[in-house]
Design a protein around this motif. Sequence first.
Motif, PDB file in Angstrom:
ATOM      1  N   GLY A 109       0.804  -1.220   0.000  1.00 17.29           N
ATOM      2  CA  GLY A 109       0.000   0.000   0.000  1.00 17.29           C
ATOM      3  C   GLY A 109       0.839   1.274   0.000  1.00 17.29           C
ATOM      4  N   LEU A 110       2.165   1.135  -0.160  1.00 18.24           N
ATOM      5  CA  LEU A 110       3.055   2.304  -0.074  1.00 18.24           C
ATOM      6  C   LEU A 110       3.394   2.874  -1.450  1.00 18.24           C
ATOM      7  CD1 LEU A 110       5.702   0.988   2.518  1.00 18.24           C
ATOM      8  CD2 LEU A 110       3.634   2.328   2.959  1.00 18.24           C
ATOM      9  N   MET A 111       3.622   4.202  -1.494  1.00 22.61           N
ATOM     10  CA  MET A 111       4.224   4.837  -2.657  1.00 22.61           C
ATOM     11  C   MET A 111       5.655   4.297  -2.775  1.00 22.61           C
ATOM     12  SD  MET A 111       5.396   8.799  -3.060  1.00 22.61           S
ATOM     13  CE  MET A 111       3.886   9.667  -3.339  1.00 22.61           C
ATOM     14  N   THR A 112       6.083   3.980  -3.988  1.00 23.23           N
ATOM     15  CA  THR A 112       7.444   3.481  -4.208  1.00 23.23           C
ATOM     16  C   THR A 112       8.162   4.432  -5.166  1.00 23.23           C
ATOM     17  OG1 THR A 112       6.855   2.214  -6.179  1.00 23.23           O
ATOM     18  CG2 THR A 112       6.582   1.091  -4.041  1.00 23.23           C
ATOM     19  N   PRO A 113       9.483   4.314  -5.305  1.00 21.09           N
ATOM     20  CA  PRO A 113      10.177   5.150  -6.301  1.00 21.09           C
ATOM     21  C   PRO A 113       9.562   4.995  -7.694  1.00 21.09           C
ATOM     22  CG  PRO A 113      11.769   4.180  -4.810  1.00 21.09           C
ATOM     23  CD  PRO A 113      10.444   3.561  -4.459  1.00 21.09           C
ATOM     24  N   ALA A 114       9.144   3.782  -8.059  1.00 15.90           N
ATOM     25  CA  ALA A 114       8.561   3.572  -9.398  1.00 15.90           C
ATOM     26  C   ALA A 114       7.200   4.259  -9.526  1.00 15.90           C
ATOM     27  CB  ALA A 114       8.422   2.076  -9.682  1.00 15.90           C
ATOM     28  N   THR A 115       6.354   4.170  -8.493  1.00 17.71           N
ATOM     29  CA  THR A 115       5.037   4.824  -8.605  1.00 17.71           C
ATOM     30  C   THR A 115       5.189   6.346  -8.527  1.00 17.71           C
ATOM     31  OG1 THR A 115       4.434   4.709  -6.243  1.00 17.71           O
ATOM     32  CG2 THR A 115       3.810   2.825  -7.617  1.00 17.71           C
ATOM     33  N   LEU A 116       6.233   6.811  -7.820  1.00 18.91           N
ATOM     34  CA  LEU A 116       6.503   8.258  -7.809  1.00 18.91           C
ATOM     35  C   LEU A 116       6.927   8.719  -9.205  1.00 18.91           C
ATOM     36  CD1 LEU A 116       6.917  11.050  -6.566  1.00 18.91           C
ATOM     37  CD2 LEU A 116       9.190  10.322  -5.820  1.00 18.91           C
ATOM     38  N   ASP A 117       7.851   7.974  -9.833  1.00 12.03           N
ATOM     39  CA  ASP A 117       8.314   8.349 -11.178  1.00 12.03           C
ATOM     40  C   ASP A 117       7.138   8.441 -12.146  1.00 12.03           C
ATOM     41  OD1 ASP A 117      10.894   8.493 -10.324  1.00 12.03           O
ATOM     42  OD2 ASP A 117      11.523   6.552 -11.142  1.00 12.03           O
ATOM     43  N   ALA A 118       6.236   7.460 -12.073  1.00 12.30           N
ATOM     44  CA  ALA A 118       5.070   7.463 -12.973  1.00 12.30           C
ATOM     45  C   ALA A 118       4.198   8.693 -12.700  1.00 12.30           C
ATOM     46  CB  ALA A 118       4.263   6.182 -12.798  1.00 12.30           C
ATOM     47  N   ALA A 119       4.060   9.044 -11.421  1.00 20.24           N
ATOM     48  CA  ALA A 119       3.236  10.209 -11.076  1.00 20.24           C
ATOM     49  C   ALA A 119       3.898  11.505 -11.553  1.00 20.24           C
ATOM     50  CB  ALA A 119       3.000  10.258  -9.567  1.00 20.24           C
ATOM     51  N   ILE A 120       5.233  11.566 -11.484  1.00 17.49           N
ATOM     52  CA  ILE A 120       5.936  12.768 -11.960  1.00 17.49           C
ATOM     53  C   ILE A 120       5.672  12.954 -13.464  1.00 17.49           C
ATOM     54  CG2 ILE A 120       8.224  13.781 -12.393  1.00 17.49           C
ATOM     55  CD1 ILE A 120       9.132  12.509  -9.703  1.00 17.49           C
ATOM     56  N   LEU A 121       5.715  11.843 -14.212  1.00 12.43           N
ATOM     57  CA  LEU A 121       5.431  11.928 -15.658  1.00 12.43           C
ATOM     58  C   LEU A 121       4.008  12.407 -15.904  1.00 12.43           C
ATOM     59  CD1 LEU A 121       7.180   8.748 -17.140  1.00 12.43           C
ATOM     60  CD2 LEU A 121       7.900  11.151 -17.275  1.00 12.43           C
ATOM     61  N   ARG A 122       3.051  11.870 -15.126  1.00 12.58           N
ATOM     62  CA  ARG A 122       1.661  12.301 -15.309  1.00 12.58           C
ATOM     63  C   ARG A 122       1.481  13.761 -14.931  1.00 12.58           C
ATOM     64  NH1 ARG A 122      -1.607   9.745 -11.849  1.00 12.58           N
ATOM     65  NH2 ARG A 122       0.013   8.291 -11.219  1.00 12.58           N
ATOM     66  N   GLY A 366      -2.642  -0.404  -8.655  1.00  9.09           N
ATOM     67  CA  GLY A 366      -2.064  -0.845  -7.379  1.00  9.09           C
ATOM     68  C   GLY A 366      -2.965  -0.464  -6.215  1.00  9.09           C
ATOM     69  N   ALA A 367      -3.449   0.779  -6.230  1.00  9.49           N
ATOM     70  CA  ALA A 367      -4.324   1.265  -5.159  1.00  9.49           C
ATOM     71  C   ALA A 367      -5.650   0.509  -5.177  1.00  9.49           C
ATOM     72  CB  ALA A 367      -4.568   2.772  -5.319  1.00  9.49           C
ATOM     73  N   ASP A 368      -6.186   0.273  -6.390  1.00  9.34           N
ATOM     74  CA  ASP A 368      -7.470  -0.433  -6.500  1.00  9.34           C
ATOM     75  C   ASP A 368      -7.333  -1.868  -5.976  1.00  9.34           C
ATOM     76  OD1 ASP A 368      -8.538   1.877  -7.536  1.00  9.34           O
ATOM     77  OD2 ASP A 368      -8.379   1.255  -9.634  1.00  9.34           O
ATOM     78  N   THR A 369      -6.231  -2.536  -6.327  1.00 12.25           N
ATOM     79  CA  THR A 369      -6.016  -3.916  -5.874  1.00 12.25           C
ATOM     80  C   THR A 369      -5.848  -3.961  -4.360  1.00 12.25           C
ATOM     81  OG1 THR A 369      -4.936  -4.453  -7.955  1.00 12.25           O
ATOM     82  CG2 THR A 369      -4.509  -5.946  -6.118  1.00 12.25           C
ATOM     83  N   TYR A 370      -5.038  -3.032  -3.849  1.00 12.33           N
ATOM     84  CA  TYR A 370      -4.819  -2.996  -2.402  1.00 12.33           C
ATOM     85  C   TYR A 370      -6.161  -2.783  -1.682  1.00 12.33           C
ATOM     86  CZ  TYR A 370      -3.093  -1.846   2.159  1.00 12.33           C
ATOM     87  OH  TYR A 370      -2.885  -1.861   3.510  1.00 12.33           O
ATOM     88  N   TYR A 371      -6.928  -1.828  -2.174  1.00 13.51           N
ATOM     89  CA  TYR A 371      -8.203  -1.490  -1.543  1.00 13.51           C
ATOM     90  C   TYR A 371      -9.169  -2.671  -1.562  1.00 13.51           C
ATOM     91  CZ  TYR A 371     -12.893   0.536  -1.201  1.00 13.51           C
ATOM     92  OH  TYR A 371     -14.189   0.790  -0.862  1.00 13.51           O
ATOM     93  N   ALA A 372      -9.177  -3.418  -2.661  1.00 15.27           N
ATOM     94  CA  ALA A 372     -10.115  -4.539  -2.785  1.00 15.27           C
ATOM     95  C   ALA A 372      -9.852  -5.605  -1.721  1.00 15.27           C
ATOM     96  CB  ALA A 372     -10.009  -5.148  -4.183  1.00 15.27           C
ATOM     97  N   ARG A 373      -8.621  -5.663  -1.207  1.00 14.98           N
ATOM     98  CA  ARG A 373      -8.254  -6.758  -0.295  1.00 14.98           C
ATOM     99  C   ARG A 373      -8.077  -6.351   1.158  1.00 14.98           C
ATOM    100  NH1 ARG A 373      -3.491  -9.351  -3.992  1.00 14.98           N
ATOM    101  NH2 ARG A 373      -4.823 -10.005  -5.711  1.00 14.98           N
ATOM    102  N   THR A 374      -7.973  -5.069   1.412  1.00 13.60           N
ATOM    103  CA  THR A 374      -7.503  -4.697   2.754  1.00 13.60           C
ATOM    104  C   THR A 374      -8.606  -4.764   3.812  1.00 13.60           C
ATOM    105  OG1 THR A 374      -6.141  -3.139   3.974  1.00 13.60           O
ATOM    106  CG2 THR A 374      -7.869  -2.184   2.590  1.00 13.60           C
ATOM    107  N   LEU A 375      -8.202  -5.170   5.007  1.00 20.36           N
ATOM    108  CA  LEU A 375      -9.086  -5.120   6.178  1.00 20.36           C
ATOM    109  C   LEU A 375      -8.203  -4.922   7.413  1.00 20.36           C
ATOM    110  CD1 LEU A 375     -12.142  -5.399   6.885  1.00 20.36           C
ATOM    111  CD2 LEU A 375     -11.631  -7.725   7.604  1.00 20.36           C
ATOM    112  N   SER A 376      -8.569  -3.933   8.237  1.00 19.03           N
ATOM    113  CA  SER A 376      -7.786  -3.659   9.450  1.00 19.03           C
ATOM    114  C   SER A 376      -8.423  -4.372  10.631  1.00 19.03           C
ATOM    115  CB  SER A 376      -7.731  -2.157   9.721  1.00 19.03           C
ATOM    116  OG  SER A 376      -7.134  -1.499   8.624  1.00 19.03           O
ATOM    117  N   LEU A 377      -7.628  -5.210  11.288  1.00 16.50           N
ATOM    118  CA  LEU A 377      -8.072  -5.972  12.466  1.00 16.50           C
ATOM    119  C   LEU A 377      -7.670  -5.217  13.731  1.00 16.50           C
ATOM    120  CD1 LEU A 377      -6.878  -9.479  11.185  1.00 16.50           C
ATOM    121  CD2 LEU A 377      -9.181  -8.482  11.019  1.00 16.50           C
TER     122      LEU A 377
END
Length: 402
Positions: A109-122, A366-377
Amino acid sequence: MSDSFLPYGRQVIEDDDIEAVARVLRSDYLTTGPEIPAFEAEFSRWHGGAVHCIACNSATAGLHLALDALGVAPGDVCIVPSLTFLATANAARYCGAEVVFADVDPQSGLMTPATLDAAILRARTRFSGARLAAVLPVHLAGLPCDLETLHARVQAEGAVLVADSCHALASRWTDAGGQSRLVGDAGFCDAAVFSFHPVKTLACGEGGMVTTRHEEAAETMRRRRSHGIERDPVRMGEPRAGEWPWYHEMGELGWNYRMPDINAALGRSQLAKLSRFAARRRELTSLYEEALKPLAPLVLPPAGRAETDSCRHLMNVRIDFEAAGVARETVMERLKDRGVGSQVHYIPVHTQPYYTARYGPERLPGADTYYARTLSLPLYPAMADDDPARVAGALAEALEAG
Ligand SMILES: *Cc1c(COP(=O)(O)O)cnc(C)c1O
């Protein structure tokens, strides 16, 4: 084992916390008194003493103050991971900046260098000509991001890094030089921001803290958390200011983001116990990891980075609801029937109506996949040693199909 209901998070308030608040209530200052600098100094000391600390009345206020003091202005662009609480993105909007959402790693669920790079391009294509002013990684659930790599990228862009550290008080990571760091020591950050909302690791009722190594930005934040008022005669424009006891100057626009002394007294009392709280969160996390093992691969804990030692704020597990054949809302209902609270952190912010109206719909897989599965106990220091096993047992039952 406790048979009482286990909420997903809960504050720990002890008699001496109550006494600390009562002491302030009997004193002369309910706000803007001696508890504030004392809390700031102790928070700095807890983090090694090298950071300036600015107490404020929420982390939301702290994020706004930090971005503002570090120069984020209307028309700028800020990059925010989509998997966070709304406040991270909203703080950029308070400064008049546009938000570009970064995707996250679907495992952590974390921002990574790769997802940051993609966001910079966008950001470059969507807001061409605008300045990238700030990047706000979030240490989701208390798992530290790769701050060192992110910071190098952010610096290369001429932007600042403000780490939303609301989940990560007492979390540690090791830098490339082998030095162990607390996220709050603000190494490889321009500022780190913490929340003292009751579900967080340290509770003030409402409250926040900014830590930064930049002295000038710290002074700006201190002025602007109280309307931009300057009271130090040395820094005032009026030469006779020192002779007039009533005199103060407002040279810039600020807000009322002050923390009351009542809250700061609670914060100081809680800070004295932070090591104990953090150790207990780490113990419970280990107990959970053992208890959840039999449920793999249907249930997996989020994958933190190896060079980190997280103090978890959330026990956010990943569940393959599709493979289990049970909807998340059903699992939550069944857990509740078994005395176990749960929660979802978070609905990806890029899907919120305010942001889709502003920027249009967007897919961040990535965010959509993480969200579909996450549950906080449930995770909080007052849980008993066998509560994680009780929760894991309830979860196993809740995931049975049908
Ligand atoms: C809680 C939280 C905030 C906001 O904190 P407040 O003190 O309630 O303003 C911001 N970001 C994250 C990630 C949080 O969990």
